[in-house]
Design a protein around this motif. Structure first.
Motif, PDB file in Angstrom:
ATOM      1  N   PHE A 107     -14.059  15.337   3.953  1.00  0.00           N
ATOM      2  CA  PHE A 107     -13.055  16.207   4.550  1.00  0.00           C
ATOM      3  C   PHE A 107     -11.782  16.212   3.723  1.00  0.00           C
ATOM      4  O   PHE A 107     -11.449  15.233   3.046  1.00  0.00           O
ATOM      5  CB  PHE A 107     -12.736  15.757   5.979  1.00  0.00           C
ATOM      6  N   THR A 108     -11.075  17.332   3.792  1.00  0.00           N
ATOM      7  CA  THR A 108      -9.791  17.451   3.104  1.00  0.00           C
ATOM      8  C   THR A 108      -8.673  16.821   3.927  1.00  0.00           C
ATOM      9  O   THR A 108      -7.880  16.026   3.433  1.00  0.00           O
ATOM     10  CB  THR A 108      -9.460  18.934   2.848  1.00  0.00           C
ATOM     11  N   ASN A 109      -8.614  17.182   5.214  1.00  0.00           N
ATOM     12  CA  ASN A 109      -7.561  16.679   6.094  1.00  0.00           C
ATOM     13  C   ASN A 109      -8.001  16.869   7.546  1.00  0.00           C
ATOM     14  O   ASN A 109      -7.498  17.753   8.246  1.00  0.00           O
ATOM     15  CB  ASN A 109      -6.241  17.395   5.825  1.00  0.00           C
ATOM     16  N   ALA A 110      -8.959  16.044   7.988  1.00  0.00           N
ATOM     17  CA  ALA A 110      -9.495  16.168   9.342  1.00  0.00           C
ATOM     18  C   ALA A 110      -8.377  15.963  10.350  1.00  0.00           C
ATOM     19  O   ALA A 110      -7.801  14.879  10.438  1.00  0.00           O
ATOM     20  CB  ALA A 110     -10.612  15.152   9.557  1.00  0.00           C
ATOM     21  N   TRP A 111      -8.091  16.993  11.148  1.00  0.00           N
ATOM     22  CA  TRP A 111      -6.928  16.982  12.034  1.00  0.00           C
ATOM     23  C   TRP A 111      -7.347  17.182  13.484  1.00  0.00           C
ATOM     24  O   TRP A 111      -7.352  16.249  14.276  1.00  0.00           O
ATOM     25  CB  TRP A 111      -5.954  18.076  11.587  1.00  0.00           C
ATOM     26  N   GLY A 112      -7.714  18.404  13.856  1.00  0.00           N
ATOM     27  CA  GLY A 112      -8.121  18.677  15.229  1.00  0.00           C
ATOM     28  C   GLY A 112      -9.608  18.440  15.422  1.00  0.00           C
ATOM     29  O   GLY A 112     -10.422  18.694  14.529  1.00  0.00           O
ATOM     30  N   VAL A 113      -9.979  17.934  16.617  1.00  0.00           N
ATOM     31  CA  VAL A 113     -11.371  17.594  16.910  1.00  0.00           C
ATOM     32  C   VAL A 113     -11.728  18.100  18.302  1.00  0.00           C
ATOM     33  O   VAL A 113     -10.964  17.925  19.251  1.00  0.00           O
ATOM     34  CB  VAL A 113     -11.589  16.064  16.838  1.00  0.00           C
ATOM     35  N   ALA A 114     -12.910  18.717  18.416  1.00  0.00           N
ATOM     36  CA  ALA A 114     -13.478  19.077  19.714  1.00  0.00           C
ATOM     37  C   ALA A 114     -14.924  18.596  19.735  1.00  0.00           C
ATOM     38  O   ALA A 114     -15.674  18.840  18.777  1.00  0.00           O
ATOM     39  CB  ALA A 114     -13.418  20.582  19.939  1.00  0.00           C
ATOM     40  N   ALA A 115     -15.309  17.888  20.783  1.00  0.00           N
ATOM     41  CA  ALA A 115     -16.663  17.339  20.893  1.00  0.00           C
ATOM     42  C   ALA A 115     -17.367  17.978  22.078  1.00  0.00           C
ATOM     43  O   ALA A 115     -16.778  18.137  23.157  1.00  0.00           O
ATOM     44  CB  ALA A 115     -16.616  15.820  21.057  1.00  0.00           C
ATOM     45  N   ARG A 116     -18.642  18.335  21.886  1.00  0.00           N
ATOM     46  CA  ARG A 116     -19.427  18.940  22.952  1.00  0.00           C
ATOM     47  C   ARG A 116     -20.872  18.462  22.812  1.00  0.00           C
ATOM     48  O   ARG A 116     -21.527  18.741  21.802  1.00  0.00           O
ATOM     49  CB  ARG A 116     -19.361  20.463  22.860  1.00  0.00           C
ATOM     50  N   ASP A 117     -21.332  17.752  23.819  1.00  0.00           N
ATOM     51  CA  ASP A 117     -22.693  17.210  23.787  1.00  0.00           C
ATOM     52  C   ASP A 117     -22.880  16.373  22.519  1.00  0.00           C
ATOM     53  O   ASP A 117     -22.180  15.389  22.334  1.00  0.00           O
ATOM     54  CB  ASP A 117     -23.726  18.338  23.892  1.00  0.00           C
ATOM     55  N   LYS A 118     -23.787  16.799  21.650  1.00  0.00           N
ATOM     56  CA  LYS A 118     -24.082  16.026  20.442  1.00  0.00           C
ATOM     57  C   LYS A 118     -23.470  16.635  19.192  1.00  0.00           C
ATOM     58  O   LYS A 118     -23.851  16.278  18.079  1.00  0.00           O
ATOM     59  CB  LYS A 118     -25.595  15.897  20.274  1.00  0.00           C
ATOM     60  N   HIS A 119     -22.510  17.533  19.403  1.00  0.00           N
ATOM     61  CA  HIS A 119     -21.908  18.191  18.248  1.00  0.00           C
ATOM     62  C   HIS A 119     -20.386  18.029  18.275  1.00  0.00           C
ATOM     63  O   HIS A 119     -19.780  17.962  19.345  1.00  0.00           O
ATOM     64  CB  HIS A 119     -22.284  19.671  18.211  1.00  0.00           C
ATOM     65  N   VAL A 120     -19.821  17.980  17.085  1.00  0.00           N
ATOM     66  CA  VAL A 120     -18.373  17.821  16.925  1.00  0.00           C
ATOM     67  C   VAL A 120     -17.880  18.944  16.019  1.00  0.00           C
ATOM     68  O   VAL A 120     -18.545  19.313  15.043  1.00  0.00           O
ATOM     69  CB  VAL A 120     -18.018  16.451  16.326  1.00  0.00           C
ATOM     70  N   PHE A 121     -16.709  19.464  16.340  1.00  0.00           N
ATOM     71  CA  PHE A 121     -16.119  20.567  15.589  1.00  0.00           C
ATOM     72  C   PHE A 121     -14.760  20.100  15.074  1.00  0.00           C
ATOM     73  O   PHE A 121     -13.930  19.612  15.844  1.00  0.00           O
ATOM     74  CB  PHE A 121     -15.989  21.794  16.484  1.00  0.00           C
ATOM     75  N   VAL A 122     -14.557  20.267  13.760  1.00  0.00           N
ATOM     76  CA  VAL A 122     -13.396  19.659  13.113  1.00  0.00           C
ATOM     77  C   VAL A 122     -12.559  20.720  12.421  1.00  0.00           C
ATOM     78  O   VAL A 122     -13.068  21.511  11.613  1.00  0.00           O
ATOM     79  CB  VAL A 122     -13.833  18.593  12.090  1.00  0.00           C
TER      80      VAL A 122
END
Length: 636
Positions: free
Chosen positions: A213-228
């Motif tokens: 990652f360049t600059n992992a900042w915001g995170v949203a997690a849903r079930d078995k997946h993560v969105f960065v």
């Protein structure tokens, strides 16, 4: 998209629109139809008698303020609402708020709780939060005065939270956080995505991580997946089926600086700084695609979703868009919140509150503003105009003008609302200044410029106040503070000789930038705003204009060179590539800001022309105004 229109275009958009300016037309009245007699306050135009003065519309605001929790700790960074109607707040303190009724919120934790960190005496607040039932996890990216940490609170008794154990890992800074399947996912800036478990006996345990990652900042997690949200690295989807070995599935460039992310169904909404909010189709996790965008002024920092709408914390305001058609977000409403401040001159307009956090529950909107949380009620069916002035209106500097000479500056006025905006009366208190026209009507999405003229009557400082009276129900009167012949460093003054020690140990001087266009940005490591400002400067100005000749240097005027290592550690989290350093002594910062009375000492932006003179200076971040000045200077 905001359109700019001429003065004539705003005033005369067709007889049927009744867009005549009172007393501002030099054209003779049209020849009246035979037998047509027009009464007082009207004139003949063709076969009609049209009013010579614009009348205001009558509107109700689509965003209605319900409450302000003044007792809650200041500098709110994030707010999130739970299904049990507890509003959680990260600021200089951690707060639990009963928000079952948005117009009658109660701060259950009083003024809030601070984190006790081993070896630290400052007991900081937090930047981000997420929860797993009654466990709330909190993070702090860290700065010189506050350490980086992952911690949290047990809110089984929400009136008496119990702090969880603290995790600190060498060289790790913690940012956005979310929870799924009892696993905690944390953005770790350039160190990627961290996966943690928590239990009362062992505290936090790192169980997995993912780099790249360049600059992992915001995170949203849903079930078995993560969105960065990965800064200038864009938006990434992650498979966390095995939390010990998360795998990146797909990635898409979104423009801007990806900061916050929220997911609903097959779409992710990414707050992307200067690029607004990107709508990403995630129906194919291996190939996410940007399918829409909500463009906006300012800097989109965080985003919330509720009932087909996104709510955006955009630095200088909070904005609402209808995304029932995700590929075509539609503007609904926005609100600017003034910040209380005791100016010596009571005629000055209050500065704009910076807003970094937003949450939504149906039509209830919760705003994390600079001072404290606010609640609003959205009435989406109301159409209304919404006036936007440049943030530089907080102090419009005419520079040095010789006695008897005149200088005219244009002030753009934008109607970002959903109904025509009528400027009923533009007038100035201050005999050295004048404004034209006195009235105008601005259609939704259009920008119209008022011309403000300063005729200097002396060489000493003169001030005035532009009053813009309109039919915007949320802001019926807006003001601009006008200054001519201010003392010290002002528009047109040479930039004082400036010396700084850069973070790589070399010396930078303003002489080295002679003959070039220079953006000098001042920041502080204790300034929560600056952690968003500098990355925005990187994406919006450095990446856009460096190949065209713009130089950027960001300086810290509050630390001494013996703290250069600490400043370096702070700046590494921001992932910017232009030079940064320490100005010691901070003589230029002091000289430039001597005229800036107000509550916002940082960030401060100064733009210097090729001739070495100051062409822009402000302590209110206005990227649109800055871009216009930079482009003009580069073209000279």
């Amino acid at each position: 998209m905001v359109r700019t229109i001429s003065r004539t275009g705003a005033a005369l958009l067709g007889a049927s629109s009744l867009l005549l300016l009172a007393g501002c037309s030099d054209a003779p009245p049209s020849e009246a139809a035979p037998g047509l007699s027009c009464g007082e306050g009207t004139q003949a135009v063709g076969r009609e008698c049209l009013p010579t003065a614009l009348e205001p519309g009558r509107y109700l605001s689509p965003l209605v303020q319900l409450q302000s929790l003044a007792e809650v700790g200041s500098h709110t960074d994030e707010v999130r609402i739970r299904e049990d109607n507890l509003l959680l707040n990260c600021s200089y303190t951690f707060n639990v708020i009963d928000a079952a009724h948005a117009n009658d919120m109660e701060a259950l934790t009083g003024e809030g709780f601070k984190h006790t960190i081993p070896g630290d005496t400052r007991t900081p607040g937090c930047k981000h939060l997420a929860w797993d039932e009654n466990l709330v996890f909190t993070t702090h990216l860290g700065n010189i005065r506050n350490p980086a940490f992952l911690s949290g609170w047990d809110i089984t008794n929400p009136e008496a939270p119990v702090q969880l154990q603290v995790l600190q890992e060498p060289g790790i800074s913690y940012e956005g956080v979310d929870v799924a399947n009892h696993h905690i996912f944390v953005g770790l800036h350039e160190n990627g995505l961290g996966v943690y478990d928590y239990d009362a006996a062992n505290g936090f345990t790192r169980v997995g991580s993912l780099g790249g990652f360049t600059n992992a900042w915001g995170v949203a997690a849903r079930d078995k997946h993560v969105f960065v949200a990965d800064g200038i690295g864009g938006f990434a989807t992650v498979d966390a089926t095995d939390p010990a070995k998360p795998v990146e599935l797909g990635r898409v460039a979104i423009g801007g600086q990806a900061r916050g992310v929220v997911v609903d169904g097959n779409f992710a909404y990414v707050a992307a700084g200067s690029a607004g909010v990107a709508v990403v189709d995630i129906s194919n996790l291996a190939s996410p695609k940007v399918v829409g965008r909500a463009e906006m002024p300012g800097t989109a920092l965080r985003v919330a979703f509720s009932e087909g709408r996104i709510f955006v914390a955009a630095w200088n305001d909070v904005r609402v868009y209808d995304v029932t058609k995700p590929e075509a977000p539609t503007y609904v409403a926005s609100v600017r919140i003034p910040r209380p401040f005791d100016y010596e001159d009571a005629d000055r307009e209050l500065p704009t509150m910076r807003t970094f956090g937003v949450a939504a529950r149906g039509q209830d909107v919760f705003i994390g503003a600079w001072e404290n949380p606010y609640s609003y009620r959205l009435e989406p069916d109301r159409l209304a105009p919404n006036i936007r002035l440049p943030e530089t209106a907080a102090r419009l500097d005419f520079g040095k003008v010789a006695a008897g000479a005149a200088k005219t500056i244009q002030i753009p006025v934008t109607n970002q609302g959903t109904a025509p905006l009528t400027l009923v009366d533009n007038w100035i208190s201050g005999k050295a200044f004048s404004v034209e026209p006195k009235q105008a009507r601005i259609e939704p999405g259009e920008t119209f410029s008022l011309e403000v003229t300063y005729v200097a009557s002396a060489a000493e400082e003169e001030v005035g106040y532009l009053h813009i009276v309109s039919d915007d129900p949320a802001a019926p009167v807006r003001k601009a503070y006008l200054v001519g012949n201010a003392p010290g460093v002002t528009l047109g003054s040479p930039l004082p000789a400036t010396t700084a020690t850069l973070l790589d140990g070399t010396t930078w001087t303003s002489e080295a930038s002679a003959g070039k266009v220079l953006l000098l940005s001042y920041f502080a490591t204790f300034c929560p705003v600056c952690a968003n400002h500098l990355p925005d400067v990187e994406e919006r100005f450095w990446q856009s204009y460096r190949d065209k000749g713009l130089e950027i240097v960001a300086l810290n005027p509050r630390e001494t060179t013996d703290k250069i290592g600490d400043v370096q550690a702070y700046c590494e989290n921001l992932v910017v590539s232009f030079p940064l350093g320490i100005e010691e002594p901070a003589s230029t910062y002091a000289a430039v800001t001597a005229n800036f009375v107000g509550p916002n000492p940082f960030p401060v932006d100064v733009i210097v022309g090729k001739d070495g003179t100051v062409r822009y200076a402000s302590h209110e971040y206005d990227p649109d105004a800055m871009a216009a000045v930079i482009e003009e200077l580069l073209a000279e």
